[in-house]
Write an enzyme that holds these catalytic residues in place. Structure first.
Site, PDB file in Angstrom:
ATOM      1  N   ASN A  12       0.864  -1.178   0.000  1.00 17.51           N
ATOM      2  CA  ASN A  12       0.000   0.000   0.000  1.00 17.51           C
ATOM      3  C   ASN A  12       0.902   1.230   0.000  1.00 17.51           C
ATOM      4  O   ASN A  12       1.455   1.593   1.033  1.00 17.51           O
ATOM      5  CB  ASN A  12      -0.897  -0.036   1.255  1.00 17.51           C
ATOM      6  CG  ASN A  12      -1.741   1.207   1.389  1.00 17.51           C
ATOM      7  OD1 ASN A  12      -1.843   2.008   0.455  1.00 17.51           O
ATOM      8  ND2 ASN A  12      -2.368   1.378   2.543  1.00 17.51           N
ATOM      9  N   TRP A  13       1.046   1.842  -1.178  1.00 16.37           N
ATOM     10  CA  TRP A  13       1.975   2.961  -1.284  1.00 16.37           C
ATOM     11  C   TRP A  13       1.356   4.290  -0.865  1.00 16.37           C
ATOM     12  O   TRP A  13       2.013   5.337  -0.916  1.00 16.37           O
ATOM     13  CB  TRP A  13       2.551   3.023  -2.715  1.00 16.37           C
ATOM     14  CG  TRP A  13       3.532   1.910  -2.957  1.00 16.37           C
ATOM     15  CD1 TRP A  13       4.059   1.099  -1.993  1.00 16.37           C
ATOM     16  CD2 TRP A  13       4.095   1.482  -4.199  1.00 16.37           C
ATOM     17  NE1 TRP A  13       4.921   0.193  -2.571  1.00 16.37           N
ATOM     18  CE2 TRP A  13       4.961   0.405  -3.917  1.00 16.37           C
ATOM     19  CE3 TRP A  13       3.947   1.900  -5.532  1.00 16.37           C
ATOM     20  CZ2 TRP A  13       5.681  -0.255  -4.916  1.00 16.37           C
ATOM     21  CZ3 TRP A  13       4.672   1.242  -6.515  1.00 16.37           C
ATOM     22  CH2 TRP A  13       5.531   0.169  -6.212  1.00 16.37           C
ATOM     23  N   LYS A  14       0.100   4.268  -0.486  1.00 14.24           N
ATOM     24  CA  LYS A  14      -0.577   5.467   0.031  1.00 14.24           C
ATOM     25  C   LYS A  14      -0.302   6.676  -0.871  1.00 14.24           C
ATOM     26  O   LYS A  14      -0.220   6.513  -2.082  1.00 14.24           O
ATOM     27  CB  LYS A  14      -0.151   5.722   1.487  1.00 14.24           C
ATOM     28  CG  LYS A  14      -0.306   4.474   2.354  1.00 14.24           C
ATOM     29  CD  LYS A  14      -0.137   4.739   3.815  1.00 14.24           C
ATOM     30  CE  LYS A  14      -0.296   3.432   4.593  1.00 14.24           C
ATOM     31  NZ  LYS A  14      -0.265   3.623   6.030  1.00 14.24           N
ATOM     32  N   HIS A  99      -9.786   1.868   4.588  1.00 15.54           N
ATOM     33  CA  HIS A  99      -8.517   2.026   5.320  1.00 15.54           C
ATOM     34  C   HIS A  99      -8.720   3.043   6.444  1.00 15.54           C
ATOM     35  O   HIS A  99      -9.452   4.018   6.286  1.00 15.54           O
ATOM     36  CB  HIS A  99      -7.412   2.482   4.366  1.00 15.54           C
ATOM     37  CG  HIS A  99      -6.061   2.404   4.992  1.00 15.54           C
ATOM     38  ND1 HIS A  99      -5.609   3.362   5.875  1.00 15.54           N
ATOM     39  CD2 HIS A  99      -5.084   1.472   4.914  1.00 15.54           C
ATOM     40  CE1 HIS A  99      -4.399   3.015   6.300  1.00 15.54           C
ATOM     41  NE2 HIS A  99      -4.059   1.872   5.728  1.00 15.54           N
ATOM     42  N   GLU A 101      -7.036   5.387   7.443  1.00 17.32           N
ATOM     43  CA  GLU A 101      -6.729   6.786   7.094  1.00 17.32           C
ATOM     44  C   GLU A 101      -7.903   7.439   6.371  1.00 17.32           C
ATOM     45  O   GLU A 101      -8.123   8.640   6.485  1.00 17.32           O
ATOM     46  CB  GLU A 101      -5.432   6.836   6.264  1.00 17.32           C
ATOM     47  CG  GLU A 101      -4.221   6.596   7.165  1.00 17.32           C
ATOM     48  CD  GLU A 101      -3.064   5.863   6.515  1.00 17.32           C
ATOM     49  OE1 GLU A 101      -3.022   5.768   5.281  1.00 17.32           O
ATOM     50  OE2 GLU A 101      -2.205   5.362   7.265  1.00 17.32           O
ATOM     51  N   GLU A 171      -5.953  -4.209  10.843  1.00 15.88           N
ATOM     52  CA  GLU A 171      -4.897  -3.204  10.987  1.00 15.88           C
ATOM     53  C   GLU A 171      -5.172  -2.342  12.221  1.00 15.88           C
ATOM     54  O   GLU A 171      -5.952  -1.383  12.144  1.00 15.88           O
ATOM     55  CB  GLU A 171      -4.858  -2.290   9.757  1.00 15.88           C
ATOM     56  CG  GLU A 171      -4.480  -2.996   8.475  1.00 15.88           C
ATOM     57  CD  GLU A 171      -3.843  -2.027   7.489  1.00 15.88           C
ATOM     58  OE1 GLU A 171      -2.705  -2.271   7.092  1.00 15.88           O
ATOM     59  OE2 GLU A 171      -4.460  -1.017   7.142  1.00 15.88           O
ATOM     60  N   GLY A 177       2.315   2.503  10.924  1.00 16.97           N
ATOM     61  CA  GLY A 177       3.406   3.475  10.809  1.00 16.97           C
ATOM     62  C   GLY A 177       4.211   3.678  12.087  1.00 16.97           C
ATOM     63  O   GLY A 177       5.039   4.584  12.157  1.00 16.97           O
ATOM     64  N   SER A 219       2.989  -1.953  10.478  1.00 16.63           N
ATOM     65  CA  SER A 219       4.423  -2.029  10.762  1.00 16.63           C
ATOM     66  C   SER A 219       5.036  -3.411  10.514  1.00 16.63           C
ATOM     67  O   SER A 219       5.880  -3.862  11.281  1.00 16.63           O
ATOM     68  CB  SER A 219       4.698  -1.557  12.189  1.00 16.63           C
ATOM     69  OG  SER A 219       4.348  -0.191  12.298  1.00 16.63           O
ATOM     70  N   GLY A 240       2.647  -1.041   4.433  1.00 21.99           N
ATOM     71  CA  GLY A 240       2.782   0.361   4.046  1.00 21.99           C
ATOM     72  C   GLY A 240       4.248   0.734   3.905  1.00 21.99           C
ATOM     73  O   GLY A 240       4.891   0.455   2.887  1.00 21.99           O
ATOM     74  N   GLY A 241       4.820   1.332   4.957  1.00 21.93           N
ATOM     75  CA  GLY A 241       6.183   1.863   4.935  1.00 21.93           C
ATOM     76  C   GLY A 241       7.220   0.925   4.340  1.00 21.93           C
ATOM     77  O   GLY A 241       8.012   1.324   3.472  1.00 21.93           O
TER      78      GLY A 241
END
Ligand code: PGA
Length: 257
Positions: A12-14, A99, A101, A171, A177, A219, A240-241
């Protein structure tokens, strides 16, 4: 029947990469995984603006394309929105829905998530439904309630056809993150809460194995991947990260044979 017995790795590159950077990273990852023979599904979810280009690059690889969101109407006067049919046309197989966010910054509700899941399934795409508790919900002892409410809200009244598939991503919001994944035992426990909820929603047990994958996100990196996917604690990961780092994401995938 979908083959959900394989673990899935979803990047997930957001809103992190522009078009040029997205193309570069996609090419690096597909190059690194060219001769990879592992029994895994892999998907990359870039920004909307990069979907068309990434779709072309992925055509020559085993990696699939995913979008980070969708709108629930088929077409019409809905300025800025993108339908499931549009995502399908461009080559998407997966769509992230709900998500945290989006729930946090755009006030996406369980009802909206439900509508999105419905239209995504109608296009025969695979929804990746994100659920998870905030730190406050957890502190107040409401974690299970939140999970059950979000899973039920997303799926109540939905019947899965034989060839349709769903992914549920647990999640925990407070972990996303943070650099510290939850204890794998907790992911396993939450997996059971989700399974029980699905059974209560009339998804028979055999369907849970064949059409529904329950994955973990928050994470995850190559250091902890074996504790989650390697131990079969979960059916895959939403990353993600760590997925923004070529070597890290590839190493993670290669660790799982
Ligand atoms: P993270 O993000 O891996 O950076 O924690 C996961 C996600 O939000 O899907």
């Amino acid at each position: 029947m979908p083959n959900t017995s394989k673990p899935i790795f979803i990047a997930n590159w957001k809103m992190n990469l522009g078009l040029k950077e997205t193309i570069e990273l996609t090419k690096k990852i597909t190059g690194d995984l060219k001769s990879f023979k592992g029994n895994t599904d892999i998907a990359i979810c870039p920004s909307f603006t990069a979907l068309a280009e990434v779709s072309k690059i992925l055509k020559k690889s085993k990696i699939q394309l995913g979008a980070q969101d969708v709108f629930w109407e088929e077409k019409g006067a809905y300025t800025s929105n993108i339908s499931a049919a549009m995502l399908k046309e461009i080559g998407c197989k997966y769509v992230i829905i709900g998500h945290s966010e989006r729930r946090q910054y755009l006030h996406e509700t369980d009802r909206m998530v439900h509508q999105k899941v419905k239209c995504v399934l109608e296009e025969n795409l695979i929804p990746i439904i994100c659920v998870g508790e905030t730190f406050e919900e957890r502190q107040q002892g409401n974690k299970d309630y939140t999970i059950i409410k979000q899973v039920s809200g997303a799926l109540k009244g939905i019947t899965l056809l034989k060839d349709q598939e769903i992914i549920i991503a647990y999640e925990p919001v407070w972990v996303i993150g943070s650099g510290q994944a939850v204890d794998p035992k907790e992911a396993e426990y939450t997996n059971q809460v989700i399974r029980r909820t699905l059974i209560d929603l009339f998804f028979p047990v055999e369907m849970l194995g064949k059409s529904i994958r329950i994955i973990y996100g928050g994470s995850v990196d190559s250091k902890v991947i074996n504790e989650f996917v390697g131990e079969h604690t979960v059916d895959g990961v939403l990353v993600g990260g760590a997925s923004l780092k070529e070597k890290e994401f590839v190493e993670m995938i290669k660790k799982i044979k």
